[in-house]
Every structure is written in structure tokens, then in C-alpha cells.
Motif scaffolding. Structure first.
Motif, PDB file in Angstrom:
ATOM      1  N   PHE B 244       0.837  -1.187   0.000  1.00 26.51           N
ATOM      2  CA  PHE B 244       0.000   0.000   0.000  1.00 26.51           C
ATOM      3  C   PHE B 244       0.880   1.248   0.000  1.00 26.51           C
ATOM      4  O   PHE B 244       2.061   1.188   0.340  1.00 26.51           O
ATOM      5  CB  PHE B 244      -0.894   0.036   1.247  1.00 26.51           C
ATOM      6  CG  PHE B 244      -1.861  -1.103   1.338  1.00 26.51           C
ATOM      7  CD1 PHE B 244      -3.089  -1.038   0.704  1.00 26.51           C
ATOM      8  CD2 PHE B 244      -1.539  -2.249   2.057  1.00 26.51           C
ATOM      9  CE1 PHE B 244      -3.988  -2.086   0.786  1.00 26.51           C
ATOM     10  CE2 PHE B 244      -2.426  -3.311   2.140  1.00 26.51           C
ATOM     11  CZ  PHE B 244      -3.660  -3.227   1.508  1.00 26.51           C
ATOM     12  N   SER B 245       0.297   2.376  -0.370  1.00 28.74           N
ATOM     13  CA  SER B 245       1.004   3.647  -0.292  1.00 28.74           C
ATOM     14  C   SER B 245      -0.033   4.747  -0.179  1.00 28.74           C
ATOM     15  O   SER B 245      -0.976   4.787  -0.969  1.00 28.74           O
ATOM     16  CB  SER B 245       1.864   3.848  -1.545  1.00 28.74           C
ATOM     17  OG  SER B 245       2.252   5.196  -1.633  1.00 28.74           O
ATOM     18  N   PHE B 246       0.109   5.607   0.809  1.00 26.15           N
ATOM     19  CA  PHE B 246      -0.874   6.678   0.975  1.00 26.15           C
ATOM     20  C   PHE B 246      -0.273   8.081   1.000  1.00 26.15           C
ATOM     21  O   PHE B 246      -0.998   9.061   1.073  1.00 26.15           O
ATOM     22  CB  PHE B 246      -1.724   6.437   2.232  1.00 26.15           C
ATOM     23  CG  PHE B 246      -2.617   5.232   2.114  1.00 26.15           C
ATOM     24  CD1 PHE B 246      -3.766   5.276   1.341  1.00 26.15           C
ATOM     25  CD2 PHE B 246      -2.296   4.047   2.760  1.00 26.15           C
ATOM     26  CE1 PHE B 246      -4.590   4.161   1.212  1.00 26.15           C
ATOM     27  CE2 PHE B 246      -3.104   2.922   2.637  1.00 26.15           C
ATOM     28  CZ  PHE B 246      -4.254   2.988   1.861  1.00 26.15           C
ATOM     29  N   ALA B 247       1.064   8.175   0.921  1.00 25.29           N
ATOM     30  CA  ALA B 247       1.698   9.492   0.975  1.00 25.29           C
ATOM     31  C   ALA B 247       1.290  10.340  -0.233  1.00 25.29           C
ATOM     32  O   ALA B 247       1.045  11.540  -0.115  1.00 25.29           O
ATOM     33  CB  ALA B 247       3.210   9.346   1.056  1.00 25.29           C
ATOM     34  N   GLY B 248       1.199   9.708  -1.404  1.00 24.29           N
ATOM     35  CA  GLY B 248       0.860  10.425  -2.628  1.00 24.29           C
ATOM     36  C   GLY B 248      -0.562  10.976  -2.603  1.00 24.29           C
ATOM     37  O   GLY B 248      -0.831  12.067  -3.118  1.00 24.29           O
ATOM     38  N   LEU B 249      -1.472  10.219  -1.985  1.00 22.21           N
ATOM     39  CA  LEU B 249      -2.860  10.683  -1.864  1.00 22.21           C
ATOM     40  C   LEU B 249      -2.917  11.965  -1.037  1.00 22.21           C
ATOM     41  O   LEU B 249      -3.581  12.938  -1.390  1.00 22.21           O
ATOM     42  CB  LEU B 249      -3.717   9.584  -1.234  1.00 22.21           C
ATOM     43  CG  LEU B 249      -5.144   9.970  -0.825  1.00 22.21           C
ATOM     44  CD1 LEU B 249      -5.972  10.363  -2.039  1.00 22.21           C
ATOM     45  CD2 LEU B 249      -5.816   8.840  -0.063  1.00 22.21           C
ATOM     46  N   LYS B 250      -2.152  11.942   0.073  1.00 21.31           N
ATOM     47  CA  LYS B 250      -2.090  13.114   0.953  1.00 21.31           C
ATOM     48  C   LYS B 250      -1.599  14.347   0.176  1.00 21.31           C
ATOM     49  O   LYS B 250      -2.202  15.421   0.239  1.00 21.31           O
ATOM     50  CB  LYS B 250      -1.131  12.783   2.115  1.00 21.31           C
ATOM     51  CG  LYS B 250      -0.753  13.926   3.010  1.00 21.31           C
ATOM     52  CD  LYS B 250       0.291  13.475   4.036  1.00 21.31           C
ATOM     53  CE  LYS B 250       1.642  13.203   3.392  1.00 21.31           C
ATOM     54  NZ  LYS B 250       2.606  12.568   4.309  1.00 21.31           N
ATOM     55  N   THR B 251      -0.522  14.163  -0.589  1.00 18.99           N
ATOM     56  CA  THR B 251       0.048  15.278  -1.349  1.00 18.99           C
ATOM     57  C   THR B 251      -0.942  15.761  -2.402  1.00 18.99           C
ATOM     58  O   THR B 251      -1.087  16.961  -2.631  1.00 18.99           O
ATOM     59  CB  THR B 251       1.365  14.841  -2.014  1.00 18.99           C
ATOM     60  OG1 THR B 251       2.189  14.257  -1.000  1.00 18.99           O
ATOM     61  CG2 THR B 251       2.093  16.013  -2.621  1.00 18.99           C
ATOM     62  N   SER B 252      -1.643  14.818  -3.019  1.00 22.18           N
ATOM     63  CA  SER B 252      -2.580  15.199  -4.064  1.00 22.18           C
ATOM     64  C   SER B 252      -3.773  15.977  -3.490  1.00 22.18           C
ATOM     65  O   SER B 252      -4.244  16.940  -4.101  1.00 22.18           O
ATOM     66  CB  SER B 252      -2.979  13.932  -4.828  1.00 22.18           C
ATOM     67  OG  SER B 252      -4.314  13.927  -5.112  1.00 22.18           O
TER      68      SER B 252
END
Lengths: 156, 376
Positions: B244-252
């Protein structure tokens, strides 16, 4: 541009891709000494954790590095060969995002690691804890957003 | 079997007393460090994790002793305990040590058996606590016996036994998929590469100006919004792995909010952004879980961790499973045991004790980076 003792390391770098970041992290890794305490300052999503991930990779750390916001602190051992070369043996990764007071930082054991000669300590959201600059050799990296999604890394 | 279990892996310290046998739970008492307990016994509860929890532990012991034997007499408490357990990792080293050292001291003083428990295994075993929704049927009194009955295959014709099971652990600090082949047999399939799902909830909430902890507040705001209005990224959704990865969602979400700054005061806009963000997170979690469940042919899917309390995740994971794997059983942990607690540590220790394998308390050290089910 200040020369920090390593020929290629620059204290002001524009990072457009992860490759750029890897290059910067690798050069920065070479400037690290045991006892360094590095404050990482930048807004949500600036790339503080990503920088620590790339820096850890440059130091040969195999264990996955994740955001320490909830866990507050994580320790990573360097491979023996790297530790011999760089002359420190562990990286302490701290996140002050959830902390309000400096006493809380002390309570999680900050002083056990920060400034220790065998440890490099990286502190996300260091600006919330002005007292961290009393520990070891304090350095600071500021990460800011460029206009087109690029990031600017600056060491003060 | 009577167990006393201590949890202090991060922010909260808690102690549980569990009396259990194969037929079910006979008695469960649980105390968590809170302002109420501190007000009664004196002192102030520390705000964040750590060493200060050492000052909490004696009050918690008093509180659990009063519940179990009606007095704070530690020696009498020891007489009704067979096994002492404590979380040994993963977590914050300074916090872990407080609970673990307390448990070790009790083990030695009372001359009991000892078990060091993995915190994530504890979360998984919250699914065996009263109130867990097993087989979508709610067994109020003996969920443990219900789980045991179904393990023997007498519960329902379509599925024999619980295992192999797939576990989705989602909290502020963890997001991982594990294969559970049997009690205590875990294999890590994949985990988040950066932020945990709970952290994604909290940090996008922060970007929207909601208070901490932002997760529940974001969900509350989302309830009034339309989740289909904004299409935020679903990181790694189409990758053929269990990461999983959620850092990019936060930035977006950050960039999106900056482009729409003037709308940040509009309640409809805020609700739609919250709903769309929650949908992006839930989509990734449910779809990757169901895909792994199909691939591995598991009989059961277990949900665990703080974000397991999110009602959208509970509902939509159930709906997708019913559609794609109608024969699989979904188990949801009771809401009150989703966040960190000691009852789950006691249950995990019980299933371990059933195998007859105990730990030497003298050699049980806190392991802050202990990854459950990691081979190598």
C-alpha cells in the motif's frame, strides 16, 4: 553555495524526480557524522519521510522506513560494513508531528539517542521543538514546494 | 486459564484480566489509563506515549485488582492468575519497556508463566473478543466458542474452519495484509511503503483544518458528502502486489485544496472532498484485500486495528466480499476493541498458551521493530 567538506554536496538543490532526490540523499549521506541531529522542516506532503527513505537506502539500510508519525520514533541499524566506513552505527528517525511540548520529546527517549556519537538522529517537524538544536551537531534541512510540483531542499 | 495482560506499545497503557477456556470467555475485565483513573488515585495522565507511563502502571494495577478481587492486594491478585502477558513489540521502545518490565516483575514475584505478545497479533485477536461479528451473525455471549465451533466445522456447511484466513490490519501506524494459516501462524504479504491508512485519514483531515485525531472527524464530515465528486488517486491499486502507499494521496489532496482555496469555507465542498478522500482510501483497502483473498483462496477475512472501526470500510468490504467471494466469512472486530487495548493481548496470549509454548521472562526484551510474519 557553501562547501561542507564534500566536493559535490550543495546546500541548495531543486529536486524534480526521485532520481534527483536519490542523488541529493547520497551526497548528503556522505556529510553525516555520528552525533549529527538533523531537523527536517517542511509542510505536509513536502517529502520529509521520502527523504529519510532515500537517505536510509543510501546508507544501506534494508528495513522498510515508514512515516513515524504514530510510532514517534524508529531505530535503524546500518550494515556493519557501512557503519565501519561512516563511523556511526544507527539512524534514529523521530517525528514530532503529534508532540506539543518538549518534555514529550524527552519522554520518548530523545536524549538517549540525539547527539550520541554512534547515532545520526533525524527529526521531522523539528520546528515544533526548538530545543532540539541543543543536541549534538545540529543541522537543518528545509523542504519547500516549487510551482510545478518540484521540491527545493536547503540546508541552512 | 486466567491471564493478566499488559499493553503499553505507544500512547495508551492498559491492563486486562481474562478467564477463558475452550468453551468461551468466563470473565473479562479491562482498564485503560484515563483521566478518571488518575483522578481517583491521584496524578495526571501523560498526553503522549512514553516513560511517564511508568507512573501510570501502579494505578492501573490497583484498578484491575479492585475489579478482579475487590481490593488492591497484589498478592491476592496473583493467586487468581495463571499466566502473565505483555506486548513486546512493535511500538515505541520507551513505552514498550514500561509495560513489559511491569509484567516481568509480576511474573517473577508471583512465579507465573510468561508470554510476550506481538502487538499486531493482538489486534488480530480482537476478533475473538465479545462483540466480534462472526460469520455476519452476532453471537453476544460466546464469540470465542463460536469461533472454536466453526473451527471444528460444525458451523455452516459451506465453510469448514476459519483458516486459512486473510487479515487486513489498518491503524494510524500500520497498514498490512497478512495470511493466517492457524493460531499464531502469520505470513506478512504486504504493508504500506510510507504512510498508514489511519495517518492518511488524519493528515488529510489536518489539511482541511479539522482537529486531531482527524480520522473520525473526516468520516463524520464525509457522511454528508458525495464520494463520487472528486477523483483522488488510488495508489498502487492496480499493482499486482499486496503493498500500500498513501503518501501520494495526501500530497494530491494538498495540491487540490490549494487550487480550490476559495471554496474551503463551503460546507458542501468540504463534505464532498472528505467523502471523496475516504472513498479513495477505502477503495484501495477493500479492493486489494478482496483480490488477495481470491488469489489465496482463504476461508475467512479478518479486519483489525483502529481504522477497522470505520463504518464505510466495514460495510463496503462486506459488500465486495459478498459479491466476489460469497462463501468466505468476514469477521469484524468489536468497535470497543479496535484501538489499542490489553484484552486483545490477553486473547493472543491465551491461544499461544494453548500450544504450551511460553517465553522465558528473563530473556524477553522489547523489540520496537518486530514485524509480525516477516520471513527471514
Amino acid at each position: 553555495m557553501v562547501n561542507k567538506g564534500t566536493v559535490d554536496y550543495m546546500t541548495h538543490v531543486t529536486v524534480k524526480t526521485l532520481k534527483d532526490l536519490d542523488r541529493f540523499a547520497a551526497l548528503f549521506a556522505k556529510t553525516l557524522r555520528g552525533g549529527d541531529v538533523v531537523g527536517l522542516i517542511g509542510d505536509l506532503g513536502a517529502g520529509k519521510t521520502t527523504f529519510v527513505q532515500r537517505l536510509s537506502a543510501a546508507l544501506g539500510i534494508k528495513k522498510p522506513v515508514r512515516s513515524p508519525t504514530f510510532i514517534l520514533m524508529q531505530l535503524f541499524n546500518l550494515p556493519v560494513a557501512t557503519a565501519k566506513k561512516v563511523r556511526f552505527r544507527q539512524v534514529c528517525h523521530i517525528d514530532a508531528y503529534r508532540l506539543e511540548k518538549e518534555s514529550e520529546l524527552m519522554a520518548i527517549g530523545f536524549a538517549d539517542y540525539a547527539g550520541a556519537p554512534d547515532t545520526v538522529t533525524l527529526v521531522e517537524w523539528a520546528e515544533k521543538m526548538p530545543g532540539v538544536n541543543r543536541f549534538g551537531r545540529y543541522r537543518e534541512i528545509r523542504i519547500s514546494f516549487g510551482k510545478k510540483g518540484e521540491r527545493v531542499f536547503e540546508e541552512e | 486459564m486466567r491471564l493478566l495482560a499488559i499493553e503499553s506499545s505507544c500512547d495508551d497503557s492498559a491492563i486486562a484480566y481474562l478467564d477463558v477456556n475452550r468453551r468461551g470467555i468466563r470473565r473479562l475485565e479491562h482498564v485503560v489509563a484515563s483521566q478518571a483513573i488518575h483522578a481517583k488515585y491521584g496524578g495526571v495522565v501523560p498526553e503522549v506515549a512514553a516513560r511517564e507511563h511508568a507512573t501510570t502502571m501502579p494505578f492501573l494495577l490497583d484498578a484491575i485488582a479492585e475489579k478482579v478481587i475487590g481490593s488492591t492486594d497484589g498478592r491476592r491478585l496473583g493467586r487468581v492468575v495463571d499466566v502473565v502477558a505483555a506486548t513486546r513489540g512493535p511500538g515505541l521502545i520507551t513505552s514498550l519497556k514500561v509495560g513489559l518490565d511491569t509484567a516481568k516483575a509480576l511474573t517473577a514475584a508471583w512465579n507465573k508463566k510468561f508470554i510476550g505478545v506481538n502487538h499486531i497479533a493482538g489486534h488480530i485477536y480482537s476478533n475473538w473478543l465479545p462483540g466480534a461479528a462472526l460469520d455476519r451473525a452476532y453471537d453476544k455471549q460466546y464469540p470465542l466458542s463460536e469461533a472454536e465451533r466453526s473451527r471444528r466445522g460444525s458451523n455452516g456447511a459451506s465453510v469448514k474452519g476459519l483458516f486459512p484466513a486473510l487479515v487486513l490490519v489498518v491503524s494510524g501506524g500500520h497498514t498490512e495484509l497478512l495470511l493466517m494459516r492457524g493460531h499464531g501462524k502469520f505470513k506478512l504479504l504486504g504493508a504500506t511503503l510510507d504512510d498508514a491508512a489511519g495517518e492518511a485519514f488524519d493528515k488529510t483531515a489536518k489539511l482541511m483544518g479539522l482537529g486531531y485525531p482527524g480520522g473520525p472527524q473526516l468520516s463524520k464530515l464525509a457522511a454528508a458528502g458525495n464520494p463520487k465528486v472528486y477523483d483522488f488517486p488510488r495508489p498502487l491499486l492496480h499493482e499486482k502486489n499486496d503493498a500500500f502507499s498513501f503518501a501520494g494521496l495526501k500530497t494530491s489532496v494538498r495540491y487540490f485544496l490549494r487550487e480550490h482555496e476559495e471554496q474551503l469555507t463551503d460546507e458542501k465542498f468540504r463534505a464532498d472532498v472528505a467523502a471523496s478522500t475516504e472513498q479513495a482510501i477505502v477503495d484501495v483497502l477493500k479492493k486489494k484485500t478482496v483480490r488477495a483473498a481470491e488469489r489465496l483462496g482463504v476461508k475467512t477475512i479478518l479486519l483489525a486495528g483502529g481504522v477497522a472501526a470505520n463504518s464505510k470500510l466495514r460495510t463496503e468490504l462486506g459488500e465486495l466480499l459478498a459479491e466476489r467471494l460469497p462463501k468466505a466469512r468476514l469477521v469484524l472486530p468489536p468497535l470497543k476493541y479496535c484501538t489499542d487495548n490489553a484484552a486483545m493481548i490477553a486473547v493472543a496470549a491465551y491461544f499461544r498458551a494453548e500450544t504450551g509454548h511460553f517465553d522465558d521472562w528473563r530473556r524477553a526484551d522489547a523489540d520496537a521493530g518486530w514485524e509480525l510474519g516477516r520471513s527471514s
